[in-house]
Design a protein around this motif. Structure first.
Motif, PDB file in Angstrom:
ATOM      1  N   ALA A 195     -18.150  14.832  -9.988  1.00 63.06           N
ATOM      2  CA  ALA A 195     -17.141  13.932  -9.417  1.00 63.06           C
ATOM      3  C   ALA A 195     -17.235  12.541 -10.056  1.00 63.06           C
ATOM      4  O   ALA A 195     -18.316  12.107 -10.465  1.00 63.06           O
ATOM      5  CB  ALA A 195     -17.355  13.805  -7.908  1.00 63.06           C
ATOM      6  N   HIS A 196     -16.088  11.857 -10.131  1.00 63.23           N
ATOM      7  CA  HIS A 196     -16.104  10.444 -10.511  1.00 63.23           C
ATOM      8  C   HIS A 196     -17.044   9.716  -9.563  1.00 63.23           C
ATOM      9  O   HIS A 196     -16.940   9.857  -8.338  1.00 63.23           O
ATOM     10  CB  HIS A 196     -14.682   9.883 -10.364  1.00 63.23           C
ATOM     11  CG  HIS A 196     -14.602   8.380 -10.387  1.00 63.23           C
ATOM     12  ND1 HIS A 196     -14.732   7.623  -9.240  1.00 63.23           N
ATOM     13  CD2 HIS A 196     -14.421   7.506 -11.396  1.00 63.23           C
ATOM     14  CE1 HIS A 196     -14.614   6.338  -9.565  1.00 63.23           C
ATOM     15  NE2 HIS A 196     -14.421   6.240 -10.859  1.00 63.23           N
TER      16      HIS A 196
ATOM     17  N   TYR B  79     -13.925  -0.722   0.123  1.00 64.32           N
ATOM     18  CA  TYR B  79     -12.660  -1.303  -0.344  1.00 64.32           C
ATOM     19  C   TYR B  79     -12.154  -0.569  -1.594  1.00 64.32           C
ATOM     20  O   TYR B  79     -10.980  -0.187  -1.685  1.00 64.32           O
ATOM     21  CB  TYR B  79     -12.880  -2.787  -0.646  1.00 64.32           C
ATOM     22  CG  TYR B  79     -11.626  -3.563  -0.943  1.00 64.32           C
ATOM     23  CD1 TYR B  79     -10.991  -4.293   0.052  1.00 64.32           C
ATOM     24  CD2 TYR B  79     -11.073  -3.574  -2.215  1.00 64.32           C
ATOM     25  CE1 TYR B  79      -9.843  -5.024  -0.218  1.00 64.32           C
ATOM     26  CE2 TYR B  79      -9.931  -4.292  -2.497  1.00 64.32           C
ATOM     27  CZ  TYR B  79      -9.320  -5.014  -1.489  1.00 64.32           C
ATOM     28  OH  TYR B  79      -8.183  -5.731  -1.767  1.00 64.32           O
ATOM     29  N   SER B  80     -13.053  -0.345  -2.553  1.00 62.21           N
ATOM     30  CA  SER B  80     -12.650   0.330  -3.797  1.00 62.21           C
ATOM     31  C   SER B  80     -12.255   1.769  -3.524  1.00 62.21           C
ATOM     32  O   SER B  80     -11.304   2.289  -4.132  1.00 62.21           O
ATOM     33  CB  SER B  80     -13.804   0.289  -4.812  1.00 62.21           C
ATOM     34  OG  SER B  80     -14.067  -1.033  -5.214  1.00 62.21           O
TER      35      SER B  80
ATOM     36  N   ALA C  22      -5.507   5.134  -1.818  1.00 62.04           N
ATOM     37  CA  ALA C  22      -4.156   4.564  -1.724  1.00 62.04           C
ATOM     38  C   ALA C  22      -3.375   4.736  -3.013  1.00 62.04           C
ATOM     39  O   ALA C  22      -2.148   4.823  -3.002  1.00 62.04           O
ATOM     40  CB  ALA C  22      -4.244   3.081  -1.347  1.00 62.04           C
ATOM     41  N   SER C  23      -4.085   4.794  -4.139  1.00 59.34           N
ATOM     42  CA  SER C  23      -3.401   4.922  -5.432  1.00 59.34           C
ATOM     43  C   SER C  23      -2.795   6.303  -5.632  1.00 59.34           C
ATOM     44  O   SER C  23      -1.993   6.491  -6.546  1.00 59.34           O
ATOM     45  CB  SER C  23      -4.386   4.662  -6.578  1.00 59.34           C
ATOM     46  OG  SER C  23      -5.277   5.760  -6.739  1.00 59.34           O
ATOM     47  N   GLY C  24      -3.242   7.273  -4.823  1.00 56.52           N
ATOM     48  CA  GLY C  24      -2.789   8.638  -5.047  1.00 56.52           C
ATOM     49  C   GLY C  24      -3.609   9.368  -6.101  1.00 56.52           C
ATOM     50  O   GLY C  24      -3.362  10.534  -6.394  1.00 56.52           O
ATOM     51  N   LYS C  25      -4.546   8.682  -6.708  1.00 55.24           N
ATOM     52  CA  LYS C  25      -5.375   9.295  -7.759  1.00 55.24           C
ATOM     53  C   LYS C  25      -6.277  10.385  -7.175  1.00 55.24           C
ATOM     54  O   LYS C  25      -6.536  11.397  -7.829  1.00 55.24           O
ATOM     55  CB  LYS C  25      -6.202   8.191  -8.418  1.00 55.24           C
ATOM     56  CG  LYS C  25      -7.027   8.616  -9.603  1.00 55.24           C
ATOM     57  CD  LYS C  25      -6.182   8.761 -10.858  1.00 55.24           C
ATOM     58  CE  LYS C  25      -7.064   9.065 -12.067  1.00 55.24           C
ATOM     59  NZ  LYS C  25      -6.285   9.565 -13.205  1.00 55.24           N
ATOM     60  N   PHE C  26      -6.773  10.150  -5.981  1.00 54.73           N
ATOM     61  CA  PHE C  26      -7.635  11.121  -5.313  1.00 54.73           C
ATOM     62  C   PHE C  26      -7.175  11.305  -3.871  1.00 54.73           C
ATOM     63  O   PHE C  26      -6.773  10.340  -3.216  1.00 54.73           O
ATOM     64  CB  PHE C  26      -9.091  10.644  -5.276  1.00 54.73           C
ATOM     65  CG  PHE C  26      -9.718  10.482  -6.620  1.00 54.73           C
ATOM     66  CD1 PHE C  26     -10.163  11.585  -7.333  1.00 54.73           C
ATOM     67  CD2 PHE C  26      -9.853   9.229  -7.183  1.00 54.73           C
ATOM     68  CE1 PHE C  26     -10.738  11.442  -8.576  1.00 54.73           C
ATOM     69  CE2 PHE C  26     -10.428   9.072  -8.431  1.00 54.73           C
ATOM     70  CZ  PHE C  26     -10.873  10.180  -9.135  1.00 54.73           C
TER      71      PHE C  26
ATOM     72  N   TYR D 204     -17.647   5.904  -4.501  1.00 54.69           N
ATOM     73  CA  TYR D 204     -18.008   4.509  -4.790  1.00 54.69           C
ATOM     74  C   TYR D 204     -19.245   4.195  -3.954  1.00 54.69           C
ATOM     75  O   TYR D 204     -19.214   4.329  -2.731  1.00 54.69           O
ATOM     76  CB  TYR D 204     -16.863   3.569  -4.437  1.00 54.69           C
ATOM     77  CG  TYR D 204     -15.682   3.669  -5.393  1.00 54.69           C
ATOM     78  CD1 TYR D 204     -15.558   2.794  -6.464  1.00 54.69           C
ATOM     79  CD2 TYR D 204     -14.713   4.657  -5.247  1.00 54.69           C
ATOM     80  CE1 TYR D 204     -14.491   2.888  -7.356  1.00 54.69           C
ATOM     81  CE2 TYR D 204     -13.643   4.765  -6.139  1.00 54.69           C
ATOM     82  CZ  TYR D 204     -13.536   3.865  -7.185  1.00 54.69           C
ATOM     83  OH  TYR D 204     -12.486   3.958  -8.084  1.00 54.69           O
TER      84      TYR D 204
ATOM     85  N   MET E 255       0.840  -1.208   0.000  1.00 55.71           N
ATOM     86  CA  MET E 255       0.000   0.000   0.000  1.00 55.71           C
ATOM     87  C   MET E 255       0.857   1.232   0.000  1.00 55.71           C
ATOM     88  O   MET E 255       1.793   1.344   0.750  1.00 55.71           O
ATOM     89  CB  MET E 255      -0.852   0.022   1.256  1.00 55.71           C
ATOM     90  CG  MET E 255      -2.248  -0.364   0.941  1.00 55.71           C
ATOM     91  SD  MET E 255      -3.344   0.985   1.050  1.00 55.71           S
ATOM     92  CE  MET E 255      -3.134   1.453   2.749  1.00 55.71           C
ATOM     93  N   VAL E 256       0.499   2.145  -0.843  1.00 54.01           N
ATOM     94  CA  VAL E 256       1.400   3.250  -1.072  1.00 54.01           C
ATOM     95  C   VAL E 256       0.997   4.479  -0.262  1.00 54.01           C
ATOM     96  O   VAL E 256       1.800   5.064   0.432  1.00 54.01           O
ATOM     97  CB  VAL E 256       1.481   3.549  -2.569  1.00 54.01           C
ATOM     98  CG1 VAL E 256       2.622   4.495  -2.823  1.00 54.01           C
ATOM     99  CG2 VAL E 256       1.704   2.249  -3.332  1.00 54.01           C
ATOM    100  N   GLN E 257      -0.235   4.879  -0.330  1.00 56.01           N
ATOM    101  CA  GLN E 257      -0.703   5.992   0.483  1.00 56.01           C
ATOM    102  C   GLN E 257      -1.564   5.419   1.604  1.00 56.01           C
ATOM    103  O   GLN E 257      -2.455   4.613   1.352  1.00 56.01           O
ATOM    104  CB  GLN E 257      -1.561   6.954  -0.355  1.00 56.01           C
ATOM    105  CG  GLN E 257      -0.836   7.532  -1.563  1.00 56.01           C
ATOM    106  CD  GLN E 257       0.275   8.473  -1.172  1.00 56.01           C
ATOM    107  OE1 GLN E 257       0.160   9.207  -0.193  1.00 56.01           O
ATOM    108  NE2 GLN E 257       1.368   8.445  -1.917  1.00 56.01           N
TER     109      GLN E 257
ATOM    110  N   CYS F  17      -8.801   1.824  -2.150  1.00 60.02           N
ATOM    111  CA  CYS F  17      -7.808   1.666  -3.226  1.00 60.02           C
ATOM    112  C   CYS F  17      -7.618   2.978  -3.985  1.00 60.02           C
ATOM    113  O   CYS F  17      -6.495   3.320  -4.372  1.00 60.02           O
ATOM    114  CB  CYS F  17      -8.234   0.569  -4.210  1.00 60.02           C
ATOM    115  SG  CYS F  17      -8.017  -1.112  -3.606  1.00 60.02           S
ATOM    116  N   ALA F  18      -8.721   3.697  -4.211  1.00 58.48           N
ATOM    117  CA  ALA F  18      -8.618   4.954  -4.969  1.00 58.48           C
ATOM    118  C   ALA F  18      -7.775   5.975  -4.207  1.00 58.48           C
ATOM    119  O   ALA F  18      -6.973   6.700  -4.799  1.00 58.48           O
ATOM    120  CB  ALA F  18     -10.007   5.508  -5.273  1.00 58.48           C
TER     121      ALA F  18
END
Lengths: 393, 393
Positions: free
Chosen positions: B79-80, B96-97, B103-107, B51, B1-3, B100-101
């Motif tokens: 918004a997405h 969960y999703s 943690a990905s750094g995307k948001f 989500y 996990m990154v973020q 991930c969003a």
């Protein structure tokens, strides 16, 4: 974005009308083609997760938990699996969520897929489907149809920008011609401009040749952390940008009918992430559920100014031999449109084209390096845009 | 996990039967409570993504694109936004999703939500819902019901491990008592063990007191990048681990009936990521759609050996004053079970408990530091497990 994302495999069924195949069979066929496309081989048990786009399962054929059902059928019963749904954009949103899952570092290898069995939506439920795109309360229950809403947009584009009826038909003629050489396409036959302009009326200005078909089909794409991609293939395709955005479902709430604001915002996000612009795109697969939708896409994606799409059609820019081929696959119009599968089917086409594996040499796009796909939910309530780059350089 | 991921706000409706409120109204009520819970304030336009878990919209009240419809209703039309679905686990998979969003750094800031309007599923469609949990082809169309499948698991647990009818009822009695002080609960009344053991039969060994109710409701949780959490609250809750896994939908394909393998695998993943074990958990919200489901959860989450759950009940371990309170909210059994909302409602309960904001002092869990939630799709086809840690230390 923290981890870069690559596509290392992709497969899809032919799109069409398949009375003998259920969703499990369609998914398995696409899954197996995907596995076979991973040229250095793969242990499927490395796949940790699957995001699967689908709209119609809830109509009865699998009310809940379609995703683990399909994954169990292909021998991966325990992987994280979930269905994502944004109407006709479900496949694109599966791809988007899968990309986030890889980018998060949570998984190294994730499936993005879509499957739809439109034939199995019963006729009593079928009446609902015409309004599935929009707002139930203000549009469907008031009697609007999916074609009717896009027809309003077409009428407005004609009024504001002088679009002619024949421009709509030029989209249909191009995409039918493109589908002839595509073994995955539902309609592999050319139509003349005269024929495209004189079909059975559907919703003015549309006739039947302006409308994408009812389709069964599935598509499966395999994403992985870009760091490990070359363990599995010498020809990965990098997912350099992915954007998604929404808009009001009901068109009476929107401030324009001649653009899909969701698509514009999704494109802006994807371009920014990929650090490219519209001029860098070599070819694209766009969401032409109706002919006007491809025309809107030209403007929304920055391929031309909004209102100038007819010029691209007249100059042949988006023909296969033009500067920017669009829907070389045949598009939703002629390749087919199995709702939830469409977004991942577009990614599959681009994966194959960028790797030089379009199979029929006549339809291989030459020297493609950067490509774009554009998947829309309903009448523009949602949109997802992806930018791909060849990875064998 | 990154973020790393934090929760900085959460809200939910009361669960129950609300004929005057549709999904939009329920979602907005939970959303506003979430916004108000962000104690240092928030510009909602910072929310980039949502989500949303839901199962029943596809039955007719909003066939597609529920997520952007709801987000437009609360003033975030662009918004997405996407719907995620895994039957009764839809809310957990939304969480969960969303994680991930982030943690990905995307948001930096993402909503996880769930909403369900079970009252609006028509009676002709209602018959489907009894089988929604399982495999349509092999279970629902063969006549099985959701209660019937869990009843098979209860029978097997009794046969293998000597579980008694009264152990099932002890779960119902505990959870009904817990719900009395919870203003969000559907059933705020105690039941006696005698009453719990003698309700109207549903599916042997279950009577009506073994079954969670039909509920309307919504829950909304706000996740953000842990790095910025303290800009919004001095009391963030960190999402230290999140796991999700699947199993065969049809129970004839499974090798055990006395565990949900999906839940075991999801728990193992969450514990590993959070770097804690079952002994570190101070309290938990688990998925007691039927009384046996809480009993299975005790073993699957490692709170006891599989087969020893009755000991925890006899010793009072999972009572509010025990070592490991379970379903202090009342659980699905008495707080209610609006399918897609349940997973995010569990997170909302834990967020409030860990911040010392359970409102009714009588139900505040003292000295809770690490908590767990467990959300199951159907009869165990999917499961998601989350581990939370107080962040004000």
């Amino acid at each position: 974005m923290v981890q870069d994302v690559a596509i290392i495999g992709a497969g899809q069924t032919r799109y069409g009308d398949f009375p003998d195949n259920g969703v499990k069979e369609l998914f398995a066929e696409a899954y197996l083609e995907m596995i076979q496309s991973v040229d250095k081989g793969l242990d499927p048990q490395q796949i940790g997760s699957a995001y699967i786009g689908n709209l119609s399962a809830g109509s009865g054929y699998q009310l809940g938990q379609l995703a683990p059902l399909l994954m169990g059928h292909v021998g991966l019963p325990h992987a994280h699996a979930v269905r994502v749904e944004n109407a006709c954009g479900s496949g694109g949103y599966a791809l988007y969520s899968a990309a986030c899952a890889v980018a998060s570092g949570k998984f190294d290898m994730v499936i993005a897929a879509g499957v739809e069995k439109m034939r199995d939506v019963s006729s009593t439920k079928g009446k609902y489907w015409l309004g599935v795109s929009g707002d139930t309360e203000y549009e469907r229950l008031a009697g609007s149809t999916f074609a009717g809403i896009y027809a309003l947009m077409a009428k407005r584009y004609m009024h504001e920008y002088g679009l002619k009826r024949e421009h709509l038909s030029m989209v249909a003629v191009k995409n039918h011609r493109n589908a002839v050489a595509n073994p995955k396409a539902q309609f592999r036959k050319e139509i003349t401009l005269d024929k495209a302009m004189s079909g059975v009326p559907v919703a003015d200005p549309f006739n039947v040749w302006d409308c994408s078909p009812t389709s069964d089909g599935a598509a499966v794409v395999l994403l992985c952390n870009a760091k490990i991609a070359k363990q599995f293939t010498d020809k990965p395709v990098y997912l350099k940008g992915f954007g998604a955005a929404s808009d009001y479902l009901a068109i009476h709430d929107r401030h324009t009918f001649t653009s899909l604001v969701a698509a514009q915002k999704a494109a802006a996000e994807a371009y920014k992430q990929a650090n490219v612009g519209p001029k860098d795109i070599n070819f694209a697969e766009v969401h032409d559920c109706f002919t006007i939708a491809e025309i809107l896409a030209y403007g929304d994606l920055g391929f031309c100014e909004v209102g100038q799409a007819q010029r691209l059609l007249e100059e042949g820019t988006t023909q296969p031999d033009g500067r920017l081929p669009v829907n070389a696959s045949g598009g939703l119009k002629a390749k087919g449109h199995p709702l939830g599968a469409t977004g991942c089917g577009q990614a599959t086409e681009i994966f194959k084209q960028l790797r030089g594996e379009a199979k029929e040499p006549s339809r291989q796009i030459q020297n493609g390096r950067i490509a774009l796909s554009h998947n829309v939910g309903g009448s523009g309530g949602t949109a997802a845009v992806f930018i791909y780059q060849r990875g064998d350089e």
